[in-house]
Design an enzyme around this catalytic site. Sequence first.
Site, PDB file in Angstrom:
ATOM      1  N   GLY A 179       0.792  -1.219   0.000  1.00  0.00           N
ATOM      2  CA  GLY A 179       0.000   0.000   0.000  1.00  0.00           C
ATOM      3  C   GLY A 179       0.823   1.267   0.000  1.00  0.00           C
ATOM      4  O   GLY A 179       0.304   2.340  -0.314  1.00  0.00           O
ATOM      5  N   LYS A 200       9.742   2.693   0.531  1.00  0.00           N
ATOM      6  CA  LYS A 200       8.584   2.642   1.416  1.00  0.00           C
ATOM      7  C   LYS A 200       8.169   4.063   1.787  1.00  0.00           C
ATOM      8  O   LYS A 200       8.966   4.825   2.315  1.00  0.00           O
ATOM      9  CB  LYS A 200       8.908   1.849   2.683  1.00  0.00           C
ATOM     10  CG  LYS A 200       7.696   1.603   3.571  1.00  0.00           C
ATOM     11  CD  LYS A 200       8.028   0.635   4.687  1.00  0.00           C
ATOM     12  CE  LYS A 200       6.798   0.325   5.533  1.00  0.00           C
ATOM     13  NZ  LYS A 200       7.112  -0.645   6.603  1.00  0.00           N
ATOM     14  N   GLY A 213      -0.529   6.181   1.138  1.00  0.00           N
ATOM     15  CA  GLY A 213       0.685   5.605   0.585  1.00  0.00           C
ATOM     16  C   GLY A 213       1.972   6.239   1.066  1.00  0.00           C
ATOM     17  O   GLY A 213       3.038   5.992   0.506  1.00  0.00           O
ATOM     18  N   ASP A 369       0.967 -11.868   6.379  1.00  0.00           N
ATOM     19  CA  ASP A 369       1.562 -11.006   5.358  1.00  0.00           C
ATOM     20  C   ASP A 369       2.880 -10.400   5.822  1.00  0.00           C
ATOM     21  O   ASP A 369       3.558  -9.722   5.043  1.00  0.00           O
ATOM     22  CB  ASP A 369       0.593  -9.891   4.949  1.00  0.00           C
ATOM     23  CG  ASP A 369       0.125  -9.049   6.120  1.00  0.00           C
ATOM     24  OD1 ASP A 369      -0.551  -9.608   7.006  1.00  0.00           O
ATOM     25  OD2 ASP A 369       0.428  -7.843   6.169  1.00  0.00           O
ATOM     26  N   ASP A 379       9.041  -6.062   7.751  1.00  0.00           N
ATOM     27  CA  ASP A 379       8.024  -5.094   8.153  1.00  0.00           C
ATOM     28  C   ASP A 379       8.130  -4.708   9.626  1.00  0.00           C
ATOM     29  O   ASP A 379       7.464  -5.286  10.486  1.00  0.00           O
ATOM     30  CB  ASP A 379       6.611  -5.600   7.840  1.00  0.00           C
ATOM     31  CG  ASP A 379       6.299  -5.500   6.359  1.00  0.00           C
ATOM     32  OD1 ASP A 379       7.120  -4.930   5.624  1.00  0.00           O
ATOM     33  OD2 ASP A 379       5.240  -5.985   5.941  1.00  0.00           O
TER      34      ASP A 379
END
Length: 617
Positions: A179, A200, A213, A369, A379
Site C-alpha cells: 500500500g 517505502k 501511501g 503477510d 516489516d
Amino acid sequence: MIFHFSPKSPLLSLSSSSLTSLCLRPFLPSSPKFLFSPSLLLQPRFSLACRVSTGGSLGMDSPSPYPPSSLSVDSVADGLKNQSLREQENVRLSLEDLNWDHSFVRELPGDPRSDSIPRQVLHACYTKVLPSAEVENPKLVAWSDSVADLLDLDKKEVPYAQCYGGHQFGVWAGQLGDGRAITLGEILNSKLERWELQLKGAGKTPYSRFADGLAVLRSSIREFLCSEAMHFLGIPTTRALCLVTTGKFVTRDMFYDGNPKEEPGAIVCRVAQSFLRFGSFQIHASRGEEDLAIVCALADYAIRHHFPHIEKISKSEGLSFSTGDDDQVVVDLTSNKYAAWVVEIAERNAALVARWQGVGFTHGVLNTDNMSILGLTIDYGPFGFLDAFDPSYTPNTTDLPGRRYCFANQPDIGLWNIAQFASTLMAANLISDKEANYAMERYGTKFMDEYQAIMSRKLGIKKYNKQLVNNLLNNLAVDKVDYTNFFRSLSNIKADLDIPQDQLLVPLKAVLLDIGKERKEAWASWVQSYIQELVASGISDEERKASMDSVNPKFVLRNYLCQSAIDAAELGDFGEVRRLLKVMEKPYDDQPGMEKYARLPPAWAYRPGVCMLSCSS
C-alpha cells in the site's frame, strides 16, 4: 491444534504440544513541489566515491560517511549514481554496468492497469506503478555503508507494487498488498546475489485502500535503524540502504484516538533478496480454482530464484522421513520439490523466531503477510526489545486485548502461520496433508533445537539444562530483570564452588535491583546451581566470558533510544540517528564511551508512543 487458511481452504491438524508451553508460557501472567521519482536518486549533484575493501568496510573520499544534512535527495543520488564497487579482482563497476534482472515482472502475471486507484487486483502478482509522493526540500537522514557495499541504483528500473493478502490477528483480511511500498527492481551484484530495492512511503498504489501511501519520519527511522540493528545482531532481516525526509508533512492519528497531527514525511529504501511473503501466495489461493495456477507459478519462481538447490535434490540423498503419526507414513522430500520447499521455509522461520527469543525481540505484528518465505524479519512496525523481562510483553497497542503477538507467543504464532502457508499449497495441490503436517512437525523440532542451542550459548554451558533455564526465566519474570543487561552481566560469574554465600550475587548487583531478602535467596540458589553447571563444563572463565559476550549483546535498539533519535530528527538534527546506527553496528563490542546506549530506560520511556505503539505510521 486445528489450523485453517480461509473458508475456502482445507483443514490441517497437528498433534504436537505448544512450543510456547515448552518455553515461556509457564511464565505468562494471567520549495517547488515535485513528485518523488527514482530519477531523483540518479541525477548527479555531489561526488561520493565508495570503495569496498577486502575487510568489508566502505572507504569514502568524503571525510564523513554522511553528506551535509542540507543536501537534497538529488544530491544523495549522485552518491548512488557515481559510486563504484570494486570486486576482488579490483575491477570497478560503474552504475550502468550493474546487472539488473527484473525476474518478478518478467516471469509472473501482472495487472494490465498501471494506475494507483484502490481496487481489487485479480489474477496478478503485481501492479506497475510509479512513486508519487510529493517532495519538497528533501534531506538525507541516514545511510547504511553496509548495504551500499551490496548494491547501487540504475535508470532502468521497472517500479511495481506487489499483490498479497494475509491473516491479521488470526482473521483472513483479503487483499492487502504494497500500500505504500514500491519496488524499483532487482539487481544481481558481483557475487550474483539477487537484491530487490523498494521505496517505502513513495505514494499510492492500487493496494493503498483508503490510505495515502506515505510514511512518516518516526516510523521510517524505526524501520531503518532496526533493519540494520537486527542484521548486525546476526538475525536474518530485510535491510535498509538510506532514509530521506520529503520536506512535506503527513497527517497521522498515532493512537487511533481521534487526535490526528501532522508529522514530517519520509521515504526509506529497503533492500532484500525477496519481499515475497506467505500472503503473496495466500491471496491467489483464496480466489478459487482460477488463480491456483498463480500459486504454482509463484512457487516455481521462488524455488528457481531463491531455493535453486531444491531443484537439484536427488533420490540418492535419502530425504525420506516418518511423519511420527500412528500409521508411520513416510514423506519423501526428493519426490516432491514443493514438499522440500515448504519444509525449508518452516525450518528457516523456526530458526528465525528462536533467534528473536534469544535477543528478546518482539515483532508485534506477526500476521501472515509479515512472514517472509526466506525466513527474514520483515516489516518493522510496533516492534520492541524486552527491557524488564515480561513474557506477556507486546509492543503493539492494537494487540493489547488478547496479546496474541506477545513475546512468549511468538513460537506458536510462527507455527500457526506456517500452517496457513501449508494450507495454501495444499489448496493448489502442490503438497499433501501428510507433507503439510510434516512441515509443521519440522518447524517444532527446528525451533526447539535452535532455541535450546541459543540458550545454552547464552549461559555458556555445553548442554541444555531445562530446569536451570526454566528457573532462570521464572526469576527474571518475578523480579522484572532487564533481559539484555542480565545476560551480558552473567559472563562475570566465575566457575568457583568456594565463593561465599554472601558473595554469589556480587557479579549481578548492577542488574538485580530492589530485591528483598527472599528474592536474594532465590537468586543465590540459582547462581549456585549455575556455578555447578559451569564447573562441570570444564571451560575456563576467560574462554567462557569471550564466548558468552559474543552471543549476549551489550547494545540492542531499545524503543527509548529510537525515540530520542526521532525527537532530535523531527527538529532537524539527524546526528543521533547516525550515532545510534554506528553503535548498533557493533552490538557485541564493549564500545567504551558509549555506555549510555546500554542503560535502562528512563521513566519517560514508559509513556504511550515509546514503549508501545500502534500499527499506524
